[in-house]
Design a protein around this motif. Structure first.
Motif, PDB file in Angstrom:
ATOM      1  N   TYR A  53      -3.247   3.756   4.035  1.00 35.64           N
ATOM      2  CA  TYR A  53      -2.052   3.868   4.863  1.00 35.64           C
ATOM      3  C   TYR A  53      -1.157   4.987   4.336  1.00 35.64           C
ATOM      4  O   TYR A  53      -1.305   5.450   3.200  1.00 35.64           O
ATOM      5  CB  TYR A  53      -1.267   2.546   4.898  1.00 35.64           C
ATOM      6  N   LEU A  54      -0.234   5.402   5.173  1.00 35.73           N
ATOM      7  CA  LEU A  54       0.738   6.448   4.842  1.00 35.73           C
ATOM      8  C   LEU A  54       2.124   5.963   5.244  1.00 35.73           C
ATOM      9  O   LEU A  54       2.269   5.259   6.238  1.00 35.73           O
ATOM     10  CB  LEU A  54       0.434   7.728   5.623  1.00 35.73           C
ATOM     11  N   TYR A  55       3.132   6.349   4.484  1.00 36.21           N
ATOM     12  CA  TYR A  55       4.517   6.110   4.895  1.00 36.21           C
ATOM     13  C   TYR A  55       5.147   7.451   5.233  1.00 36.21           C
ATOM     14  O   TYR A  55       5.028   8.415   4.477  1.00 36.21           O
ATOM     15  CB  TYR A  55       5.318   5.430   3.787  1.00 36.21           C
ATOM     16  N   TYR A  56       5.828   7.485   6.371  1.00 36.77           N
ATOM     17  CA  TYR A  56       6.457   8.706   6.874  1.00 36.77           C
ATOM     18  C   TYR A  56       7.959   8.503   6.935  1.00 36.77           C
ATOM     19  O   TYR A  56       8.449   7.493   7.433  1.00 36.77           O
ATOM     20  CB  TYR A  56       5.915   9.045   8.266  1.00 36.77           C
ATOM     21  N   ASP A  57       8.691   9.473   6.415  1.00 35.94           N
ATOM     22  CA  ASP A  57      10.152   9.483   6.481  1.00 35.94           C
ATOM     23  C   ASP A  57      10.545  10.391   7.641  1.00 35.94           C
ATOM     24  O   ASP A  57      10.499  11.620   7.521  1.00 35.94           O
ATOM     25  CB  ASP A  57      10.729  10.000   5.162  1.00 35.94           C
ATOM     26  N   ALA A  58      10.903   9.794   8.769  1.00 37.49           N
ATOM     27  CA  ALA A  58      11.232  10.569   9.966  1.00 37.49           C
ATOM     28  C   ALA A  58      12.530  11.358   9.793  1.00 37.49           C
ATOM     29  O   ALA A  58      12.698  12.403  10.419  1.00 37.49           O
ATOM     30  CB  ALA A  58      11.332   9.646  11.179  1.00 37.49           C
ATOM     31  N   ASN A  59      13.435  10.881   8.947  1.00 35.01           N
ATOM     32  CA  ASN A  59      14.698  11.602   8.726  1.00 35.01           C
ATOM     33  C   ASN A  59      14.467  12.918   8.000  1.00 35.01           C
ATOM     34  O   ASN A  59      15.121  13.919   8.293  1.00 35.01           O
ATOM     35  CB  ASN A  59      15.685  10.743   7.942  1.00 35.01           C
TER      36      ASN A  59
ATOM     37  N   GLN B 296       8.130   4.673   8.374  1.00 38.56           N
ATOM     38  CA  GLN B 296       7.118   4.290   9.350  1.00 38.56           C
ATOM     39  C   GLN B 296       5.766   4.243   8.653  1.00 38.56           C
ATOM     40  O   GLN B 296       5.393   5.195   7.965  1.00 38.56           O
ATOM     41  CB  GLN B 296       7.076   5.300  10.502  1.00 38.56           C
ATOM     42  N   GLN B 297       5.053   3.140   8.827  1.00 37.08           N
ATOM     43  CA  GLN B 297       3.730   2.989   8.210  1.00 37.08           C
ATOM     44  C   GLN B 297       2.655   3.377   9.223  1.00 37.08           C
ATOM     45  O   GLN B 297       2.639   2.879  10.346  1.00 37.08           O
ATOM     46  CB  GLN B 297       3.516   1.548   7.747  1.00 37.08           C
ATOM     47  N   TYR B 298       1.758   4.279   8.794  1.00 36.29           N
ATOM     48  CA  TYR B 298       0.658   4.754   9.641  1.00 36.29           C
ATOM     49  C   TYR B 298      -0.680   4.405   9.001  1.00 36.29           C
ATOM     50  O   TYR B 298      -0.792   4.319   7.771  1.00 36.29           O
ATOM     51  CB  TYR B 298       0.730   6.275   9.816  1.00 36.29           C
ATOM     52  N   CYS B 299      -1.690   4.222   9.837  1.00 37.66           N
ATOM     53  CA  CYS B 299      -3.064   4.001   9.372  1.00 37.66           C
ATOM     54  C   CYS B 299      -3.714   5.373   9.172  1.00 37.66           C
ATOM     55  O   CYS B 299      -3.834   6.135  10.123  1.00 37.66           O
ATOM     56  CB  CYS B 299      -3.866   3.234  10.415  1.00 37.66           C
ATOM     57  N   ALA B 300      -4.125   5.662   7.959  1.00 28.36           N
ATOM     58  CA  ALA B 300      -4.819   6.926   7.702  1.00 28.36           C
ATOM     59  C   ALA B 300      -6.317   6.767   7.936  1.00 28.36           C
ATOM     60  O   ALA B 300      -6.958   7.615   8.543  1.00 28.36           O
ATOM     61  CB  ALA B 300      -4.548   7.398   6.278  1.00 28.36           C
ATOM     62  N   ALA B 301      -6.857   5.677   7.438  1.00 23.53           N
ATOM     63  CA  ALA B 301      -8.268   5.331   7.642  1.00 23.53           C
ATOM     64  C   ALA B 301      -8.344   3.818   7.589  1.00 23.53           C
ATOM     65  O   ALA B 301      -7.922   3.214   6.611  1.00 23.53           O
ATOM     66  CB  ALA B 301      -9.144   5.947   6.560  1.00 23.53           C
ATOM     67  N   ALA B 302      -8.829   3.197   8.654  1.00 18.23           N
ATOM     68  CA  ALA B 302      -8.785   1.744   8.731  1.00 18.23           C
ATOM     69  C   ALA B 302     -10.149   1.166   9.106  1.00 18.23           C
ATOM     70  O   ALA B 302     -10.955   1.828   9.735  1.00 18.23           O
ATOM     71  CB  ALA B 302      -7.738   1.318   9.760  1.00 18.23           C
ATOM     72  N   PHE B 303     -10.355  -0.079   8.707  1.00 20.33           N
ATOM     73  CA  PHE B 303     -11.579  -0.779   9.048  1.00 20.33           C
ATOM     74  C   PHE B 303     -11.268  -2.250   9.255  1.00 20.33           C
ATOM     75  O   PHE B 303     -10.257  -2.758   8.766  1.00 20.33           O
ATOM     76  CB  PHE B 303     -12.646  -0.599   7.958  1.00 20.33           C
ATOM     77  N   SER B 304     -12.128  -2.915   9.969  1.00 19.87           N
ATOM     78  CA  SER B 304     -11.981  -4.346  10.213  1.00 19.87           C
ATOM     79  C   SER B 304     -12.442  -5.117   8.987  1.00 19.87           C
ATOM     80  O   SER B 304     -13.476  -4.789   8.401  1.00 19.87           O
ATOM     81  CB  SER B 304     -12.825  -4.755  11.422  1.00 19.87           C
TER      82      SER B 304
END
Length: 123
Positions: free
Chosen positions: A24-30, A90-98
């Motif tokens: 996962y990644l965290y993004y600072d929109a500000n 904001q938390q984003y999925c960088a690479a995800a799996f079930s």
């Protein structure tokens, strides 16, 4: 930063994506910047984000991440060291799996044991 600044290249960790595992990644929109990356196995992104939120609230937490992005509900929210608040990341999925995937075994092994991630003693 090696990542594209365009967040549209990644999915927000919401809805069904929040139940997945991986990177996962965290993004600072500000500040328009990726500020943190990590991995999670054993439970989904949503649960892991909740763990981060608790640590961001904790008054004794000394990690640079939580000092720089404390919770607005914590004692450090008005600290001069704060660059923003955890709740606004904001938390984003960088690479995800079930977690039901057949690849779960290899993803839960340490790199030294034939896996793809490097785990610390705590993980």
């Amino acid at each position: 930063c090696l990542l594209s600044m365009n967040q549209n290249n990644f999915l927000l960790c919401m809805n069904v994506e929040a139940t997945l595992q991986g990177c996962y990644l965290y993004y600072d929109a500000n500040n328009c910047a990726w500020i943190c990356s990590g991995k999670v196995t054993g439970h989904g992104f949503r649960v892991h984000c909740g763990e981060h939120a608790l640590r961001a609230k904790a008054s004794g937490e000394t990690s640079t991440f939580y000092t720089t992005y404390p919770s607005e509900q914590g004692d450090r929210s008005r600290s001069p060291n704060a660059n923003g608040l955890f709740e606004y990341l904001q938390q984003y999925c960088a690479a995800a799996f079930s977690p039901d995937s057949t690849t779960i075994d290899i993803l839960q092994k340490d790199y030294g044991n034939g896996g793809v991630f490097v785990y610390t003693e705590i993980e």
